[in-house]
Design a protein around this motif. Structure first.
Motif, PDB file in Angstrom:
ATOM      1  N   ASN A  48       0.819  -1.208   0.000  1.00 48.01           N
ATOM      2  CA  ASN A  48       0.000   0.000   0.000  1.00 48.01           C
ATOM      3  C   ASN A  48       0.855   1.261   0.000  1.00 48.01           C
ATOM      4  O   ASN A  48       0.501   2.250  -0.636  1.00 48.01           O
ATOM      5  N   PHE A  49       1.979   1.229   0.672  1.00 44.06           N
ATOM      6  CA  PHE A  49       2.861   2.395   0.627  1.00 44.06           C
ATOM      7  C   PHE A  49       3.429   2.557  -0.777  1.00 44.06           C
ATOM      8  O   PHE A  49       3.567   3.675  -1.276  1.00 44.06           O
ATOM      9  N   GLY A  50       3.736   1.439  -1.434  1.00 51.05           N
ATOM     10  CA  GLY A  50       4.189   1.508  -2.817  1.00 51.05           C
ATOM     11  C   GLY A  50       3.137   2.140  -3.712  1.00 51.05           C
ATOM     12  O   GLY A  50       3.455   2.952  -4.588  1.00 51.05           O
ATOM     13  N   GLU A  51       1.878   1.776  -3.494  1.00 46.13           N
ATOM     14  CA  GLU A  51       0.788   2.391  -4.264  1.00 46.13           C
ATOM     15  C   GLU A  51       0.683   3.886  -3.973  1.00 46.13           C
ATOM     16  O   GLU A  51       0.372   4.678  -4.860  1.00 46.13           O
ATOM     17  N   ALA A  52       0.936   4.266  -2.737  1.00 51.31           N
ATOM     18  CA  ALA A  52       0.855   5.690  -2.369  1.00 51.31           C
ATOM     19  C   ALA A  52       1.841   6.522  -3.188  1.00 51.31           C
ATOM     20  O   ALA A  52       1.556   7.681  -3.501  1.00 51.31           O
ATOM     21  N   LYS A  64      -3.870   5.905   0.943  1.00 48.14           N
ATOM     22  CA  LYS A  64      -3.016   4.715   0.820  1.00 48.14           C
ATOM     23  C   LYS A  64      -2.026   4.620   1.984  1.00 48.14           C
ATOM     24  O   LYS A  64      -1.780   3.541   2.514  1.00 48.14           O
ATOM     25  N   ALA A  65      -1.453   5.743   2.365  1.00 49.00           N
ATOM     26  CA  ALA A  65      -0.518   5.734   3.497  1.00 49.00           C
ATOM     27  C   ALA A  65      -1.239   5.350   4.784  1.00 49.00           C
ATOM     28  O   ALA A  65      -0.678   4.665   5.644  1.00 49.00           O
ATOM     29  N   SER A  66      -2.502   5.768   4.914  1.00 47.57           N
ATOM     30  CA  SER A  66      -3.291   5.405   6.103  1.00 47.57           C
ATOM     31  C   SER A  66      -3.564   3.911   6.153  1.00 47.57           C
ATOM     32  O   SER A  66      -3.547   3.311   7.234  1.00 47.57           O
ATOM     33  N   ILE A  67      -3.797   3.313   5.009  1.00 42.61           N
ATOM     34  CA  ILE A  67      -3.985   1.858   4.964  1.00 42.61           C
ATOM     35  C   ILE A  67      -2.691   1.169   5.379  1.00 42.61           C
ATOM     36  O   ILE A  67      -2.707   0.209   6.154  1.00 42.61           O
ATOM     37  N   SER A  68      -1.579   1.667   4.885  1.00 40.70           N
ATOM     38  CA  SER A  68      -0.281   1.119   5.263  1.00 40.70           C
ATOM     39  C   SER A  68      -0.073   1.222   6.775  1.00 40.70           C
ATOM     40  O   SER A  68       0.372   0.265   7.421  1.00 40.70           O
TER      41      SER A  68
END
Length: 115
Positions: A48-52, A64-68
């Motif tokens: 998820n951080f990669g997606e961010a 996305k960072a919050s999901i991470s």
């Protein structure tokens, strides 16, 4: 090197270290259950951080960072449970928990600064 990629590398390293840690967990019901959960949450935090990194807006980045961040917190609770029942290598578990705390603080600060 850009700091965001350094953090991504740390998250990838964390996820990879979790894979190695989980390989050594007992293969009973407890080891399998918590090992699988830990593999998913640690891997998801890196993914998820990669997606961010590829988002176009601050709002998408924060999402996305919050999901991470949530996945890292789930990993932390999982490792605390494994500590309580003395599963896995204690030294490695402690190292993972230490890195988790640092990663959680970093990502929480990034999110706070983006708002």
């Amino acid at each position: 090197m850009d700091k965001k990629f350094d953090l991504e590398d740390r998250l990838v390293e964390f996820a990879a270290t979790v894979v190695i840690f989980c390989k050594d967990l007992p293969s009973d019901l407890t080891g399998q259950y918590y090992g699988n959960q830990l593999l998913r949450s640690a891997g998801s935090s890196a993914l998820n951080f990669g997606e961010a990194q590829g988002t176009n807006t601050d709002r998408d980045y924060i999402n996305k960072a919050s999901i991470s961040l949530k996945e890292l917190k789930e990993s932390r609770v999982n490792l605390k449970i494994l500590s309580k029942v003395n599963y896995g290598n204690a030294v490695r578990r402690g190292e993972l928990l230490d890195e988790l705390e640092q990663l959680i603080r970093i990502i929480a600060t990034i999110i706070k600064n983006k708002k």
